[in-house]
Write a protein that holds these residues in place. Structure first.
Motif, short mmCIF file in Angstrom:
data_model
loop_
_atom_site.label_atom_id
_atom_site.label_comp_id
_atom_site.label_asym_id
_atom_site.label_seq_id
_atom_site.Cartn_x
_atom_site.Cartn_y
_atom_site.Cartn_z
N GLU A 1 59.74 122.52 37.44
CA GLU A 1 59.12 122.00 38.68
C GLU A 1 58.09 120.90 38.40
O GLU A 1 57.57 120.29 39.31
CB GLU A 1 58.44 123.15 39.45
N LEU A 2 57.80 120.66 37.13
CA LEU A 2 56.84 119.59 36.79
C LEU A 2 57.50 118.22 36.96
O LEU A 2 58.74 118.12 36.89
CB LEU A 2 56.40 119.74 35.32
N PRO A 3 56.73 117.16 37.16
CA PRO A 3 57.31 115.81 37.25
C PRO A 3 57.72 115.32 35.84
O PRO A 3 57.04 114.51 35.22
CB PRO A 3 56.19 114.97 37.86
N LEU A 4 58.84 115.86 35.36
CA LEU A 4 59.23 115.65 33.97
C LEU A 4 59.61 114.20 33.66
O LEU A 4 59.64 113.80 32.49
CB LEU A 4 60.37 116.60 33.59
N SER A 5 59.87 113.41 34.70
CA SER A 5 60.21 112.01 34.45
C SER A 5 59.00 111.24 33.92
O SER A 5 59.12 110.13 33.43
CB SER A 5 60.73 111.34 35.73
N TYR A 6 57.80 111.81 34.00
CA TYR A 6 56.60 111.15 33.45
C TYR A 6 56.55 111.25 31.92
O TYR A 6 55.74 110.56 31.29
CB TYR A 6 55.32 111.80 33.97
N VAL A 7 57.36 112.14 31.34
CA VAL A 7 57.25 112.38 29.90
C VAL A 7 57.78 111.16 29.12
O VAL A 7 58.91 110.73 29.34
CB VAL A 7 58.03 113.66 29.48
N ASN A 8 56.96 110.62 28.22
CA ASN A 8 57.41 109.49 27.38
C ASN A 8 58.04 109.99 26.09
O ASN A 8 58.96 109.36 25.57
CB ASN A 8 56.22 108.60 27.03
N TRP A 9 57.49 111.07 25.54
CA TRP A 9 58.00 111.62 24.28
C TRP A 9 58.22 113.12 24.47
O TRP A 9 57.28 113.84 24.82
CB TRP A 9 57.00 111.43 23.14
N TRP A 10 59.43 113.57 24.21
CA TRP A 10 59.73 115.01 24.17
C TRP A 10 59.77 115.45 22.71
O TRP A 10 60.42 114.78 21.89
CB TRP A 10 61.12 115.29 24.74
N ILE A 11 59.11 116.57 22.42
CA ILE A 11 59.27 117.15 21.08
C ILE A 11 59.65 118.61 21.31
O ILE A 11 58.86 119.40 21.85
CB ILE A 11 57.98 117.05 20.24
N LEU A 12 60.89 118.95 20.99
CA LEU A 12 61.36 120.30 21.31
C LEU A 12 62.32 120.81 20.25
O LEU A 12 62.85 120.05 19.45
CB LEU A 12 62.00 120.35 22.69
N ASN A 13 62.52 122.14 20.27
CA ASN A 13 63.49 122.72 19.34
C ASN A 13 64.77 123.05 20.10
O ASN A 13 64.86 122.83 21.33
CB ASN A 13 62.90 123.93 18.60
N GLU A 14 65.76 123.58 19.37
CA GLU A 14 67.07 123.82 20.00
C GLU A 14 67.01 124.83 21.14
O GLU A 14 67.75 124.71 22.12
CB GLU A 14 68.03 124.38 18.95
N VAL A 15 66.11 125.83 20.98
CA VAL A 15 66.01 126.87 22.02
C VAL A 15 65.51 126.23 23.31
O VAL A 15 66.06 126.43 24.40
CB VAL A 15 65.07 128.01 21.56
#
Ligand code: RIB
Length: 293
Positions: free
Chosen positions: A167-181
């Motif tokens: 529900e967050l405005p995720l389009s604002y994210v410039n850099w994603w750092i995430l794992n496979e899960v």
């Protein structure tokens, strides 16, 4: 360029176990240690140890100043951390042979952010400054909006994942750092290529770093695709490996390094962290991380 990290401060109770406790089972642990932790604290410590200028915003109980000392010792600006009467967040962490962990969180003071405190924390932020966030504090929706309005670069590590993040405005994210899960939760897909494709389709303007454990890490944006292998290591405790990676990667990017170089250095730092026990205290200093081959 300054880095602001608004994130959790936890006390980690770490139990060495032969296997993770099963439903209905009572299990005796071999050893218990109390360590500083929290994804926020760990990532700030990694940034500081990697040589970045980082300001940490967070909340904890007035009697737990030792966590602030840990950040100060890692060269983090702690002047904006606030103390409260409420309990500090904590984590119950089981570590089994081979170093894998599972974590139960109690958010405590980490969930007592207010819009007023968030605004105060970012009052002097300038366009282009970096804001790093994880998912262990509340008020993220408000903080996303402030960062966007100020023209900050938003770096989001959606960890631990929960459905309400969507529900967050995720389009604002410039850099994603995430794992496979986390990638699988965000996209509904399991394979790294599928996750990267789906993320790029939904967030075409963003930069994506996907960490793959033993399989290394990869990077995607609209112009570039990279894969960097992991550094083989004998793991004793994987807690904070991802946090070490995030802090080191971002420190390199903030000082203008190429993405490939940043990924390599982050992998080297994370490989050292997993060879040591604990979260923040397992994070190496910059001089301990060898130059990438
Ligand atoms: O990423 C590791 C961290 O997750 C631990 O330090 C624990 O506090 C939880 O936040």
């Amino acid at each position: 360029m300054r880095i602001y990290n608004l994130g959790s401060l936890n006390i980690d109770y770490v139990y060495q176990v032969p296997h993770f406790v099963r439903p209905g089972e009572t299990l005796s642990s071999r050893e218990m240690n109390i360590f500083p932790g929290g994804k926020g604290l760990n990532q700030s410590a990694a940034l500081g140890k990697a040589g970045a200028e980082v300001i940490h915003g967070g909340l904890l109980n007035e009697n737990d100043g030792w966590l602030i000392e840990v950040l100060r010792d890692a060269h983090v600006d702690t002047s904006r951390i606030r103390t409260l009467h409420q309990p500090t967040g904590h984590a119950i962490i089981q570590v089994e042979e081979g170093g894998q962990n599972c974590i139960l969180l109690y958010p405590g003071a980490n969930h007592l952010f207010t819009p007023e405190y968030a605004e105060k924390l970012l009052e002097d932020a300038c366009p282009g400054d970096i804001l790093l966030l994880q998912n262990e504090i509340n008020c993220l929706d408000f903080i996303f909006e402030i960062a966007h309005a100020k023209g900050m670069q938003l770096v989001f590590n959606p960890s631990p994942f929960c459905k309400s993040l969507m529900e967050l405005p995720l389009s604002y994210v410039n850099w994603w750092i995430l794992n496979e899960v986390e990638g699988a939760e965000l996209t509904g897909l399991q394979e790294p290529d599928g996750i990267s494709d789906a993320m790029m389709e939904t967030f075409p303007e963003s930069n994506l770093v996907l960490t793959l454990g033993r399989n290394g890490s990869c990077f995607r944006n609209s112009a570039l695709r990279l894969h960097v292998p992991a550094v083989p290591t004998e793991a004793v405790d994987t807690t904070a490996a991802g946090d070490t990676f995030t802090g080191y990667f971002l420190a390199m990017i903030a000082r203008g390094a190429e993405v490939q170089t940043a990924l390599q250095r982050a992998s080297l730092a994370a490989s050292i962290a997993v060879s040591r026990r604990g979260a923040a205290c397992s994070i190496p200093w910059s001089h301990e991380v060898p130059a990438a081959p």
